[in-house]
Design a protein around this motif. Structure first.
Motif, short mmCIF file in Angstrom:
data_model
loop_
_atom_site.label_atom_id
_atom_site.label_comp_id
_atom_site.label_asym_id
_atom_site.label_seq_id
_atom_site.Cartn_x
_atom_site.Cartn_y
_atom_site.Cartn_z
N GLY A 1 51.75 24.98 53.94
CA GLY A 1 50.88 25.69 53.08
C GLY A 1 49.52 25.63 53.40
N PHE A 2 48.85 24.66 54.05
CA PHE A 2 47.67 24.70 54.29
C PHE A 2 47.21 25.48 55.62
CE2 PHE A 2 47.08 20.43 52.67
CZ PHE A 2 45.62 20.57 52.11
N ALA A 3 48.17 25.67 56.30
CA ALA A 3 48.06 26.92 57.34
C ALA A 3 48.20 28.12 56.84
CB ALA A 3 49.18 26.77 58.47
N MET B 1 42.70 34.22 36.19
CA MET B 1 42.91 35.47 36.57
C MET B 1 43.46 35.69 37.94
SD MET B 1 42.72 37.72 34.22
CE MET B 1 42.94 39.06 35.08
N THR B 2 42.80 35.26 38.86
CA THR B 2 43.14 35.09 40.37
C THR B 2 44.30 34.89 40.65
OG1 THR B 2 40.75 35.21 41.34
CG2 THR B 2 42.42 34.89 42.83
N VAL B 3 44.70 33.49 40.17
CA VAL B 3 46.09 32.95 40.48
C VAL B 3 47.03 33.93 39.74
CG1 VAL B 3 47.53 31.02 40.07
CG2 VAL B 3 45.06 30.50 40.71
N ALA B 4 46.82 34.31 38.27
CA ALA B 4 47.98 35.01 37.82
C ALA B 4 48.11 36.45 38.43
CB ALA B 4 47.45 35.49 36.61
N VAL C 1 50.85 25.46 47.78
CA VAL C 1 49.99 24.58 48.66
C VAL C 1 49.06 25.64 49.25
CG1 VAL C 1 49.28 23.07 50.50
CG2 VAL C 1 51.20 22.62 49.00
N GLY C 2 49.63 26.78 49.65
CA GLY C 2 48.91 27.96 50.24
C GLY C 2 48.24 28.37 49.23
N LYS C 3 48.38 28.66 48.10
CA LYS C 3 47.71 29.45 47.08
C LYS C 3 46.53 28.45 46.42
CE LYS C 3 49.72 33.12 47.10
NZ LYS C 3 49.24 34.00 48.02
N ILE C 4 46.79 27.19 46.51
CA ILE C 4 45.75 26.08 46.13
C ILE C 4 44.54 26.33 47.12
CG2 ILE C 4 45.26 23.72 45.80
CD1 ILE C 4 47.97 23.32 44.83
N VAL C 5 44.94 26.19 48.32
CA VAL C 5 44.08 26.50 49.46
C VAL C 5 43.38 27.55 49.32
CG1 VAL C 5 43.55 26.46 51.92
CG2 VAL C 5 45.23 24.77 51.08
N ALA D 1 35.15 28.29 46.14
CA ALA D 1 33.79 27.81 46.61
C ALA D 1 32.91 28.97 47.37
CB ALA D 1 34.52 26.65 47.69
N ILE D 2 33.47 29.80 47.72
CA ILE D 2 32.41 30.85 48.30
C ILE D 2 32.03 31.47 47.23
CG2 ILE D 2 32.54 32.93 49.58
CD1 ILE D 2 32.80 30.74 51.42
#
Length: 282
Positions: free
Chosen positions: A11-13, A77-80, A107-111, A118-119
């Motif tokens: 997921g992190f990758a 919104m972005t997650v949905a 996990v990938g979506k959380i990252v 953050a950006i």
């Protein structure tokens, strides 16, 4: 290697790769830049107005509120949108068919969404500190940011995942946008909530957007501006409590709904959605 560590590593990758893609894709870069430009144009036109009862610029008050709104908007919104899109094009089905695929997907979506949050925040924060008069951050403010930003992210992202799971497709995203715009309007983001009727204030305080805006104002604005806030206080304990409740509720409910949605995914369901999409285009 355990299944949990495998899913986390995968997921992190995946999330890191997708995040880097957003930094090199023109359409994604525009999604970072446009909200920042629109926000500072709004603040510019507010420069002549002040918060009632103070000499603080309404633009200086609005900018921190918008920082909180941006975190909530990205989490919701972005997650949905990502979840609905991935279900539509079969990405979710492929993740389901892979060992530990759903865990790695989440996990990938959380990252990815964490990096985007953050950006977006930094793009607004850095010029805001230099070009908007009235903002300041002391040691307590930086400490508040350390718990407010991640807590706000954890409180809103599961809600976005739940909403994305319940929507049939991208065409129904308007069902989310209208209530979200309404919540922003009553949450004291662009004007002090004290000016709204009492029952509206009560509704706004149920949802994370108000608390994220309030928390951000406590970081960047002088304590004198609490005169325009409910209870004449920054209400940090209440902020932690309400965001924490949303985080706990979301982390309990979202996995159950996501698992149920994943069980319903099949090749025939994806094919049916694609056929409907083609019919709308033709």
């Amino acid at each position: 290697m355990s299944s949990i560590s495998t899913a986390a590593r995968t997921g992190f990758a995946r999330g890191g790769y997708e995040f880097r893609q957003t930094l090199t894709t023109p359409a994604d870069l525009w999604q970072y830049i446009f909200p920042t430009v629109a926000l500072f144009v709004t603040v510019f036109f507010m420069r002549g107005a002040t918060v009632p009862g103070t000499d603080i610029s309404l633009g200086a008050r609005t900018l921190p509120s918008a920082f909180g709104m941006g975190i909530a908007f990205t989490g919701l919104m972005t997650v949905a949108i990502m979840l609905v899109t991935d279900r539509e094009d079969g990405t979710l089905l492929r993740a389901k068919a892979t060992p530990n695929g759903m865990s790695g997907y989440l996990v990938g979506k959380i990252v990815l969404v964490g990096g985007m949050t953050a950006i977006s925040f930094l793009l607004q924060l850095v010029p805001g500190l230099f070009f908007v008069d009235g903002l300041h951050v002391d040691a307590v403010g930086w400490f508040t940011l350390l718990w407010l930003v991640p807590l706000g992210f954890i409180a809103t992202m599961p809600i976005g995942a739940v909403l994305g799971s319940l929507l049939d497709g991208p065409r129904n995203m308007g069902l989310m946008m209208l209530p979200l715009i309404g919540l922003i309007a009553i949450s004291g983001i662009f004007y002090p909530i004290m000016a709204l009727p009492g029952w509206v204030q009560g509704v706004a305080q149920v949802f994370p957007i108000y608390w994220l805006g309030l928390g951000m104002r406590s970081v960047f604005l002088p304590d004198a501006l609490t005169a325009a806030e409910l209870g004449h206080s920054w209400r940090h304990l209440e902020t932690v409590g309400m965001l924490g409740l949303w985080a706990v509720a979301g982390l309990v409910v979202a996995p159950m709904i996501l698992r149920r949605m994943a069980r319903r995914e099949s090749g025939s369901a994806v094919a049916a959605r694609r056929e409907k999409a083609m019919q709308r285009i033709s």
